[in-house]
Scaffold this motif. Structure first.
Motif, PDB file in Angstrom:
ATOM      1  N   PRO A   1       0.736  -1.371  -0.098  1.00  0.00           N
ATOM      2  CA  PRO A   1       0.092   0.037   0.034  1.00  0.00           C
ATOM      3  C   PRO A   1       0.749   1.482   0.051  1.00  0.00           C
ATOM      4  CG  PRO A   1      -0.927  -1.541   1.720  1.00  0.00           C
ATOM      5  CD  PRO A   1       0.629  -2.140   0.945  1.00  0.00           C
ATOM      6  N   ARG A   2       0.177   2.490  -0.468  1.00  0.00           N
ATOM      7  CA  ARG A   2       1.064   3.572  -0.774  1.00  0.00           C
ATOM      8  C   ARG A   2       2.118   3.913   0.581  1.00  0.00           C
ATOM      9  NH1 ARG A   2       3.402   6.024  -4.708  1.00  0.00           N
ATOM     10  NH2 ARG A   2       3.202   8.259  -4.948  1.00  0.00           N
ATOM     11  N   LEU A   3       1.046   4.280   1.834  1.00  0.00           N
ATOM     12  CA  LEU A   3       1.729   4.532   3.145  1.00  0.00           C
ATOM     13  C   LEU A   3       2.890   3.524   3.289  1.00  0.00           C
ATOM     14  CD1 LEU A   3       1.440   6.182   5.270  1.00  0.00           C
ATOM     15  CD2 LEU A   3      -0.040   4.648   6.623  1.00  0.00           C
ATOM     16  N   LEU A   4       2.796   2.223   3.194  1.00  0.00           N
ATOM     17  CA  LEU A   4       3.932   1.567   3.485  1.00  0.00           C
ATOM     18  C   LEU A   4       5.064   1.634   2.575  1.00  0.00           C
ATOM     19  CD1 LEU A   4       2.308  -1.865   4.567  1.00  0.00           C
ATOM     20  CD2 LEU A   4       3.275  -0.228   5.911  1.00  0.00           C
ATOM     21  N   GLN A   5       4.722   1.737   1.025  1.00  0.00           N
ATOM     22  CA  GLN A   5       5.879   2.101   0.231  1.00  0.00           C
ATOM     23  C   GLN A   5       6.706   3.454   0.486  1.00  0.00           C
ATOM     24  OE1 GLN A   5       4.011   2.775  -3.799  1.00  0.00           O
ATOM     25  NE2 GLN A   5       3.476   0.795  -3.818  1.00  0.00           N
ATOM     26  N   ARG A   6       6.060   4.373   1.089  1.00  0.00           N
ATOM     27  CA  ARG A   6       6.642   5.705   1.663  1.00  0.00           C
ATOM     28  C   ARG A   6       7.739   4.959   2.846  1.00  0.00           C
ATOM     29  NH1 ARG A   6       5.284   9.981  -0.873  1.00  0.00           N
ATOM     30  NH2 ARG A   6       3.321  10.345  -1.882  1.00  0.00           N
ATOM     31  N   GLY A   7       7.132   4.445   3.784  1.00  0.00           N
ATOM     32  CA  GLY A   7       8.021   3.917   4.867  1.00  0.00           C
ATOM     33  C   GLY A   7       9.254   3.093   4.513  1.00  0.00           C
ATOM     34  N   ALA A   8       8.762   2.124   3.420  1.00  0.00           N
ATOM     35  CA  ALA A   8       9.865   1.407   3.056  1.00  0.00           C
ATOM     36  C   ALA A   8      11.059   2.203   2.336  1.00  0.00           C
ATOM     37  CB  ALA A   8       9.395   0.270   1.831  1.00  0.00           C
ATOM     38  N   LEU A   9      10.636   3.299   1.553  1.00  0.00           N
ATOM     39  CA  LEU A   9      11.665   4.132   0.997  1.00  0.00           C
ATOM     40  C   LEU A   9      12.506   4.450   2.168  1.00  0.00           C
ATOM     41  CD1 LEU A   9      12.963   5.750  -1.612  1.00  0.00           C
ATOM     42  CD2 LEU A   9      11.160   7.426  -0.868  1.00  0.00           C
ATOM     43  N   HIS A  10      12.125   5.061   3.163  1.00  0.00           N
ATOM     44  CA  HIS A  10      12.854   5.756   4.309  1.00  0.00           C
ATOM     45  C   HIS A  10      13.593   4.534   4.985  1.00  0.00           C
ATOM     46  CE1 HIS A  10      11.109   9.409   3.539  1.00  0.00           C
ATOM     47  NE2 HIS A  10      10.059   8.985   3.822  1.00  0.00           N
ATOM     48  N   MET A  11      13.009   3.383   5.277  1.00  0.00           N
ATOM     49  CA  MET A  11      14.043   2.249   5.738  1.00  0.00           C
ATOM     50  C   MET A  11      14.990   2.011   4.698  1.00  0.00           C
ATOM     51  SD  MET A  11      10.921  -0.154   7.366  1.00  0.00           S
ATOM     52  CE  MET A  11      11.784  -1.606   6.695  1.00  0.00           C
ATOM     53  N   TYR A  12      14.876   1.884   3.406  1.00  0.00           N
ATOM     54  CA  TYR A  12      15.806   1.614   2.476  1.00  0.00           C
ATOM     55  C   TYR A  12      17.008   2.668   2.689  1.00  0.00           C
ATOM     56  CZ  TYR A  12      18.132   2.517  -2.095  1.00  0.00           C
ATOM     57  OH  TYR A  12      18.800   2.926  -2.812  1.00  0.00           O
ATOM     58  N   PHE A  13      16.593   4.177   2.895  1.00  0.00           N
ATOM     59  CA  PHE A  13      17.633   5.109   2.743  1.00  0.00           C
ATOM     60  C   PHE A  13      18.464   4.786   4.294  1.00  0.00           C
ATOM     61  CE2 PHE A  13      18.832   9.207   4.529  1.00  0.00           C
ATOM     62  CZ  PHE A  13      19.611   9.663   3.641  1.00  0.00           C
ATOM     63  N   VAL A  14      17.830   4.532   5.381  1.00  0.00           N
ATOM     64  CA  VAL A  14      18.366   4.513   6.735  1.00  0.00           C
ATOM     65  C   VAL A  14      19.498   3.246   6.650  1.00  0.00           C
ATOM     66  CG1 VAL A  14      18.087   3.853   9.028  1.00  0.00           C
ATOM     67  CG2 VAL A  14      16.640   5.501   8.060  1.00  0.00           C
ATOM     68  N   ALA A  15      18.792   2.040   6.321  1.00  0.00           N
ATOM     69  CA  ALA A  15      19.844   0.832   5.893  1.00  0.00           C
ATOM     70  C   ALA A  15      21.085   1.068   5.181  1.00  0.00           C
ATOM     71  CB  ALA A  15      19.009  -0.291   5.582  1.00  0.00           C
ATOM     72  N   SER A  16      20.657   1.770   3.971  1.00  0.00           N
ATOM     73  CA  SER A  16      21.835   2.129   2.965  1.00  0.00           C
ATOM     74  C   SER A  16      23.006   3.104   3.669  1.00  0.00           C
ATOM     75  CB  SER A  16      21.188   2.605   1.612  1.00  0.00           C
ATOM     76  OG  SER A  16      20.317   1.752   0.919  1.00  0.00           O
ATOM     77  N   CYS A  17      22.444   3.901   4.311  1.00  0.00           N
ATOM     78  CA  CYS A  17      23.280   5.135   4.879  1.00  0.00           C
ATOM     79  C   CYS A  17      24.059   4.353   5.926  1.00  0.00           C
ATOM     80  CB  CYS A  17      22.454   6.154   5.696  1.00  0.00           C
ATOM     81  SG  CYS A  17      22.048   7.540   4.496  1.00  0.00           S
ATOM     82  N   THR A  18      23.309   3.508   6.889  1.00  0.00           N
ATOM     83  CA  THR A  18      23.914   2.703   7.746  1.00  0.00           C
ATOM     84  C   THR A  18      25.338   1.841   7.065  1.00  0.00           C
ATOM     85  OG1 THR A  18      22.156   2.887   9.170  1.00  0.00           O
ATOM     86  CG2 THR A  18      23.862   1.023   9.775  1.00  0.00           C
ATOM     87  N   PHE A  19      25.117   1.325   6.163  1.00  0.00           N
ATOM     88  CA  PHE A  19      25.963   0.359   5.570  1.00  0.00           C
ATOM     89  C   PHE A  19      27.183   1.241   4.871  1.00  0.00           C
ATOM     90  CE2 PHE A  19      27.500  -1.396   1.580  1.00  0.00           C
ATOM     91  CZ  PHE A  19      27.881  -2.520   1.909  1.00  0.00           C
ATOM     92  N   PHE A  20      26.840   2.177   4.291  1.00  0.00           N
ATOM     93  CA  PHE A  20      27.779   3.013   3.737  1.00  0.00           C
ATOM     94  C   PHE A  20      28.777   3.842   4.589  1.00  0.00           C
ATOM     95  CE2 PHE A  20      25.056   3.003  -0.138  1.00  0.00           C
ATOM     96  CZ  PHE A  20      25.712   2.164  -0.830  1.00  0.00           C
ATOM     97  N   MET A  21      28.106   4.299   5.683  1.00  0.00           N
ATOM     98  CA  MET A  21      28.903   4.938   7.038  1.00  0.00           C
ATOM     99  C   MET A  21      29.851   3.994   7.448  1.00  0.00           C
ATOM    100  SD  MET A  21      26.397   7.745   8.594  1.00  0.00           S
ATOM    101  CE  MET A  21      24.971   6.737   8.815  1.00  0.00           C
ATOM    102  N   VAL A  22      29.313   2.685   7.721  1.00  0.00           N
ATOM    103  CA  VAL A  22      30.145   1.469   8.320  1.00  0.00           C
ATOM    104  C   VAL A  22      31.300   1.064   7.332  1.00  0.00           C
ATOM    105  CG1 VAL A  22      30.338  -0.902   8.955  1.00  0.00           C
ATOM    106  CG2 VAL A  22      28.305   0.446   9.731  1.00  0.00           C
ATOM    107  N   LEU A  23      30.937   1.144   5.916  1.00  0.00           N
ATOM    108  CA  LEU A  23      32.092   0.889   5.082  1.00  0.00           C
ATOM    109  C   LEU A  23      33.080   2.022   5.018  1.00  0.00           C
ATOM    110  CD1 LEU A  23      32.807  -1.080   2.548  1.00  0.00           C
ATOM    111  CD2 LEU A  23      31.384   0.536   1.107  1.00  0.00           C
ATOM    112  N   ALA A  24      32.620   3.247   4.889  1.00  0.00           N
ATOM    113  CA  ALA A  24      33.615   4.500   4.881  1.00  0.00           C
ATOM    114  C   ALA A  24      34.432   4.350   6.340  1.00  0.00           C
ATOM    115  CB  ALA A  24      32.736   5.525   4.600  1.00  0.00           C
TER     116      ALA A  24
END
Length: 143
Positions: free
Chosen positions: A57-80
């Protein structure tokens, strides 16, 4: 990389010896691979579960986008961070490559550079570029 590999092939067909070409090719490939990580992040060319996100559903899609952002940021910060620690360790220990004799920290710097570029690319693709954000939310491109 193409020029170095061509030199390597020519050297094998002649009595000429160029032992550094194999090592330089490997290091250029490492840099290319890690820079490709940042490019893939910006163009959203990486593996993800758009099929699942597109069916939420649209609401969960928006939440998934932010979860994707947070998880990816965490990964790239740990990598850096991890990459930076490795660069510093190699620099302080004076590690050099066997054939070229260059500091190994110059090769490992690719990890840090690509992680920082990927972080910026992530911000751009999720929050600054409307077309990419739409693709991330729905899996569909804007006409």
């Amino acid at each position: 990389m193409l020029v170095v590999v061509t030199l390597q092939v020519v050297a094998r067909l002649t009595p000429m010896s160029l032992p550094w070409t194999e090592e330089l090719t490997r290091y250029l490939f490492i840099w290319t691979t890690f820079l490709g990580l940042a490019v893939g992040t910006r163009s959203v060319s990486h593996a993800r579960i758009s099929l699942v996100i597109g069916r939420l559903p649209r609401l969960l899609q928006r939440g998934a986008l932010h979860m994707y952002f947070v998880a990816s940021c965490t990964f790239f910060m740990v990598l850096a961070y991890t990459g930076w620690r490795l660069v510093m360790q190699q620099f302080h220990n004076g590690e050099t490559s066997p054939a070229l004799g260059i500091g190994m920290y110059l090769i490992t710097t690719s990890v840090v550079v690509s992680a920082l570029l990927a972080l910026w690319a992530l911000v751009e693709s999720v929050y600054l570029d409307r077309r990419t954000r739409s693709y991330l939310e729905t899996g569909e491109t804007i006409g």
